[in-house]
Design an enzyme around this catalytic site. Structure first.
Site, PDB file in Angstrom:
ATOM      1  N   GLU A  25       0.803  -1.347   0.174  1.00  0.00           N
ATOM      2  CA  GLU A  25       0.081   0.063   0.005  1.00  0.00           C
ATOM      3  C   GLU A  25       0.952   1.372   0.087  1.00  0.00           C
ATOM      4  O   GLU A  25       2.042   1.283   0.746  1.00  0.00           O
ATOM      5  CB  GLU A  25      -0.952  -0.189   1.231  1.00  0.00           C
ATOM      6  CG  GLU A  25      -2.032   1.171   1.354  1.00  0.00           C
ATOM      7  CD  GLU A  25      -2.826   1.025   2.615  1.00  0.00           C
ATOM      8  OE1 GLU A  25      -4.270   1.388   2.430  1.00  0.00           O
ATOM      9  OE2 GLU A  25      -2.300   0.647   3.525  1.00  0.00           O
TER      10      GLU A  25
ATOM     11  N   GLU B  94      -8.688  11.793   3.157  1.00  0.00           N
ATOM     12  CA  GLU B  94      -8.814  10.721   4.520  1.00  0.00           C
ATOM     13  C   GLU B  94      -8.861  11.493   5.700  1.00  0.00           C
ATOM     14  O   GLU B  94      -7.961  12.405   5.945  1.00  0.00           O
ATOM     15  CB  GLU B  94      -7.722   9.728   4.282  1.00  0.00           C
ATOM     16  CG  GLU B  94      -7.921   8.418   5.477  1.00  0.00           C
ATOM     17  CD  GLU B  94      -7.059   7.302   5.314  1.00  0.00           C
ATOM     18  OE1 GLU B  94      -7.391   6.331   6.035  1.00  0.00           O
ATOM     19  OE2 GLU B  94      -6.491   7.152   4.179  1.00  0.00           O
TER      20      GLU B  94
ATOM     21  N   GLU C 214     -18.394  24.814  38.078  1.00  0.00           N
ATOM     22  CA  GLU C 214     -19.962  24.545  37.565  1.00  0.00           C
ATOM     23  C   GLU C 214     -20.616  24.428  38.599  1.00  0.00           C
ATOM     24  O   GLU C 214     -20.721  23.706  39.837  1.00  0.00           O
ATOM     25  CB  GLU C 214     -19.871  23.068  36.916  1.00  0.00           C
ATOM     26  CG  GLU C 214     -18.909  22.905  35.386  1.00  0.00           C
ATOM     27  CD  GLU C 214     -19.069  21.536  34.899  1.00  0.00           C
ATOM     28  OE1 GLU C 214     -19.110  21.735  33.622  1.00  0.00           O
ATOM     29  OE2 GLU C 214     -18.565  20.966  35.742  1.00  0.00           O
TER      30      GLU C 214
END
Length: 802
Positions: A124, A226, A684
């Site tokens: 590849e 990709e 928070e």
């Protein structure tokens, strides 16, 4: 591909991409395990989406296609020629030359390449033309085979192995061959205009010459986009196999009249410098009030900033002047090192010291060698800056390479110089041309989409479109002033292009959209003297620095609530006082959604300054906006800064919402949407119990540091002050000027944006309790400050948690 983890959805897919990219609406596939193939106009194409994940699209044409991806695991879209039925070696096909014209917008881990396979033996291959935030194929298990110059571009030749992995012949073990450009043809989070050719056969020849087996039969040659756990899009306008671009033979760079081959003052961005290893390189402040770059995220001591040197210009055995100015502001003293990485005649990687200097905290130093000789036989030259005994972040400015004896680009003054900061100071108005027409970056007398495009071209390719660019219609100083319409006075950024587009679609009524603090002509000039301020109500403390005590009497009942917190520090490095009716360093998020568990779209009408305070509200959804991945039912308010802030003390005056299923917050955040690791520090207040506050933080995506603290009061009934002191080795949280909790393990180190938001949750009932749909709900904020010098409260150091 690199196994990065995408933990927080990007703030928005850039307006620039949505306006410029697509001329047709592609077919969209939602969360399906897609592998689609076909032929059109003599071209083979394929779209593949792994693991049924995210939202993907591909719209193929004859020698062209568009594609996009978001929230994916692994995605590819490719088009080219299939040679498999001929069963021949590549040499039988003559000179294979692929020409492309592509608009490529990576947002995270992605690359654009020429791609294919051979059979017998199975192999590849990749010829990589550009990438996003990670250069493939990485370094783990990768062998280097030197470099090659083809079509005027220099590529690294590399080989990696895949063991028992999917292939065109099923699950097999096979090699991967790589040609990777030494300088990426693309930049992350930017629309890149890429037009070039790739002489594929010459790459095959170079691999064979390097000793790689090229005896197999050619399977395919394709242009491939990709992405891995990222977002992005591409408009492949044309692919052809007939060459068609005349690529002249490369020539060495000629020195200018002062002897410089390369000089980079970073006024237009990062230039050709990039992060080495895990390091990130971002435009920032530089030496003596100019621009420079900030190098962060160094997970190892060899990580830093690097640039590839042209071997036609910088030759083995010859002597040059190389250097840069550097500064760190986080440790008492470190050694900086300028290093040359190269491959010797035997193919072995070497690292040669160019220069080492010691730098005290906050001190700019010259890291240069006016007479450095490149080792004999050296190829694959990479010049980089590292800090061998530390992982500290650092700043750079004035990088250069010149003939032997050339002076450094920056002459470092012997006097003390204040270190640069990523937050805005209060500069005086710069000298230079005045604005002739706001938004007219190309100086054609009008304001239209071409001005936004021109700014993006200037940022993406300064060699062509910079002030001294090769294009006839390159950027001018007048254009830079006209185009600086977002945070005017801060220089051209992508935000300016977005502001122009917002103006064109009437999302804002006029330009400029905003001014950098100190540049608004309606404001009086303010001093830039750095003052350390201790804020108390009764005493004054004097240290070795200039120290004053300021008591600020807050106006009562802003937004209908009493102020029971400590006063605002009026001498902090950054002050955004919403009681004045102005947003300061902040702007409202508008028209996008985070994804789970945020059951809301952010809209600017949910973030308003009114009645002497900032009001962030939860309400019904204002529009018919839809998102294929996540379709929230409500609207929420969020305020955030454009600028990034680092170590120091952060504080706000807040009154929280009281209702099951909602959150009122104050925090810093950076992540993949900023081309950074996910680092976050949180305060928070959960609406289910407003007598408690939750502290938390994330370092490179790793959390689980939650701590609930009993306040002793109801935070929904009055304003109180909440803050945290972020230092390299700890985070200390404060309530009403008193330290109440401290963390010392795995502390975040990446600068982030300051944010506040109000939102309802979904699928997190065990944390927040179920939201009952009650609207409207509103959290109120009087002010936000950031002090670079850290906390100044008299109770500093108390830690009831031990």
């Amino acid at each position: 591909m690199k196994k990065s983890i995408f933990k927080r959805y990007a703030a928005a897919v850039g307006l620039m991409a949505s306006v410029l990219m697509f001329t047709a609406v592609p077919t969209t596939s939602n969360a399906a395990d897609d592998q689609k193939t076909g032929k059109v106009g003599g071209f083979d194409w394929e779209m593949w989406n792994q693991n049924y994940t995210g939202t993907v699209s591909m719209n193929p044409g004859a020698g062209s296609f568009t594609c996009s991806w978001s929230g994916i695991e692994n995605f590819l879209a490719r088009m080219g020629k299939n040679y498999d039925d001929q069963k021949k070696n590549y040499k039988a096909f003559g000179d294979i030359v692929l020409t492309y014209d592509v608009e490529y917008t990576p947002r995270g881990n992605s690359y654009m390449c020429i791609y294919g396979w051979t059979r017998n033996p199975l192999m590849e291959y990749y010829i990589v033309e550009g990438w996003g935030d990670w250069e493939p194929p990485g370094n783990d298990g990768v062998d280097n085979f030197g470099t090659t110059t083809i079509d005027g571009k220099t590529y690294k030749i590399r080989k990696s192995m895949r063991y028992n992995q999917p292939s065109i012949e099923g699950t097999k073990t096979f090699p991967q061959y790589w040609s990777v450009r030494t300088t990426s043809g693309s930049r992350n989070n930017t629309t890149n205009y890429m037009k070039d050719q790739v002489s594929v056969t010459k790459h095959f020849d170079a691999w064979s010459k390097a000793g790689l087996d090229m005896s197999g039969t050619l399977y395919e040659v394709s242009l491939n986009i990709e992405g891995y756990r990222s977002n992005g899009s591409a408009n492949v306008k044309s692919i052809s196999f007939d060459g068609g671009i005349d690529i002249p033979d490369p020539e060495p760079i000629k020195p200018d009249e002062n002897g410089y081959y390369l000089k980079e003052n970073f006024e237009s961005g990062e230039g050709n410098w990039s992060g080495r290893g895990s390091a990130k390189v971002k435009s920032s402040s530089g030496y003596d009030g100019t621009k420079g770059i900030f190098v962060s995220g160094r997970e190892d001591t060899w990580n830093g900033a690097s640039i590839n040197l042209d071997e036609l210009t910088f030759k083995a055995g010859e002597t040059y002047s190389l250097g840069t100015a550097v500064m760190q502001d986080f440790e008492s003293s470190v050694d900086f090192k300028l290093t040359l990485q190269y491959t010797d005649a035997d193919g072995k990687e070497n690292y040669d010291e160019v220069k080492t200097v010691t730098a005290a905290k906050g001190q700019w130093v010259d890291l240069s060698n006016s007479s450095y000789t490149i080792p004999s036989g050296a190829t694959g030259l990479v010049l980089y800056v590292e800090v061998p005994e530390s992982k500290t972040d650092f700043y750079m400015d004035g990088a250069y390479a010149g003939v032997k004896g050339t002076k450094p680009l920056i002459s470092i003054s012997s006097q003390s110089v204040d270190p640069p900061v990523t937050e805005p100071t209060n500069p005086t108005n710069p000298t230079g041309p005045s604005v002739t027409k706001w938004g007219d970056a190309n100086c054609d007398g009008g304001v239209d989409l071409s001005d936004a495009i021109f700014i993006m071209q200037f940022l993406a390719n300064p060699n062509k479109y910079g002030l001294t660019g090769t294009e006839t219609n390159h950027m001018t100083n007048q254009g830079k002033v006209n185009g600086d319409v977002c945070e005017h006075g801060s220089g051209l950024t992508e935000d300016d292009a977005v502001s122009i587009q917002k103006y064109l679609i009437r999302a804002i009524s006029e330009l400029p959209e905003s001014y950098l603090e100190g540049h608004d002509p309606s404001k009086t000039t303010t001093t830039t003297t750095r003052i350390t301020t201790t804020t108390t109500t009764t005493t004054t403390t004097t240290t070795s620095k200039t120290t004053t005590t300021t008591t600020t009497t807050s106006p009562a009942m802003h937004g209908g609530y009493r102020d029971l917190g400590t006063p605002m520090n009026t001498s902090a490095t950054m002050i955004s006082d919403f009681r004045t009716g102005k947003a300061g360093d902040f702007f409202a998020s508008d028209g996008w959604t985070n994804g789970k568990p945020f059951d809301c779209w952010w809209y600017k009408r949910n973030a308003v300054i009114n009645d002497g305070c900032l009001q962030l509200s939860i309400d019904q959804k204002w529009t018919n906006d839809k998102n294929p991945d996540w379709d929230p039912r409500y609207s929420g308010g969020e305020f955030r800064t454009n600028n990034f802030y680092h170590y120091g003390y952060y504080e706000c005056s807040m009154q929280a919402m009281k209702n099951d299923g909602v959150v009122s917050s104050f925090f810093t955040y950076t992540g993949p949407s900023d081309d950074n690791p996910w680092d976050e520090i949180d305060i928070e207040i959960l609406g289910k119990n407003t007598t408690q506050v939750q502290f938390n933080y994330y370092t490179n995506g790793q959390g689980k540091h939650e701590k609930l603290y009993d306040l002793g009061f109801d935070s929904s009934e009055a304003y109180h002050t909440y803050g945290f002191d972020w230092q390299p080795n700890y985070i200390a949280w404060y309530v009403d000027g008193r330290e109440v909790y401290r963390a010392t393990q795995d502390i975040p180190k990446t600068p982030g944006k300051i944010m506040m938001n109000a939102w309802p949750g979904l699928t997190v009932d065990d944390w927040l309790k179920a939201f009952n749909g009650r609207t409207p709900l509103t959290a109120h904020y009087q002010w936000v400050t950031y002090n670079k010098n850290g906390v100044q409260h008299s109770s500093q150091g108390q830690n009831p948690w031990g």
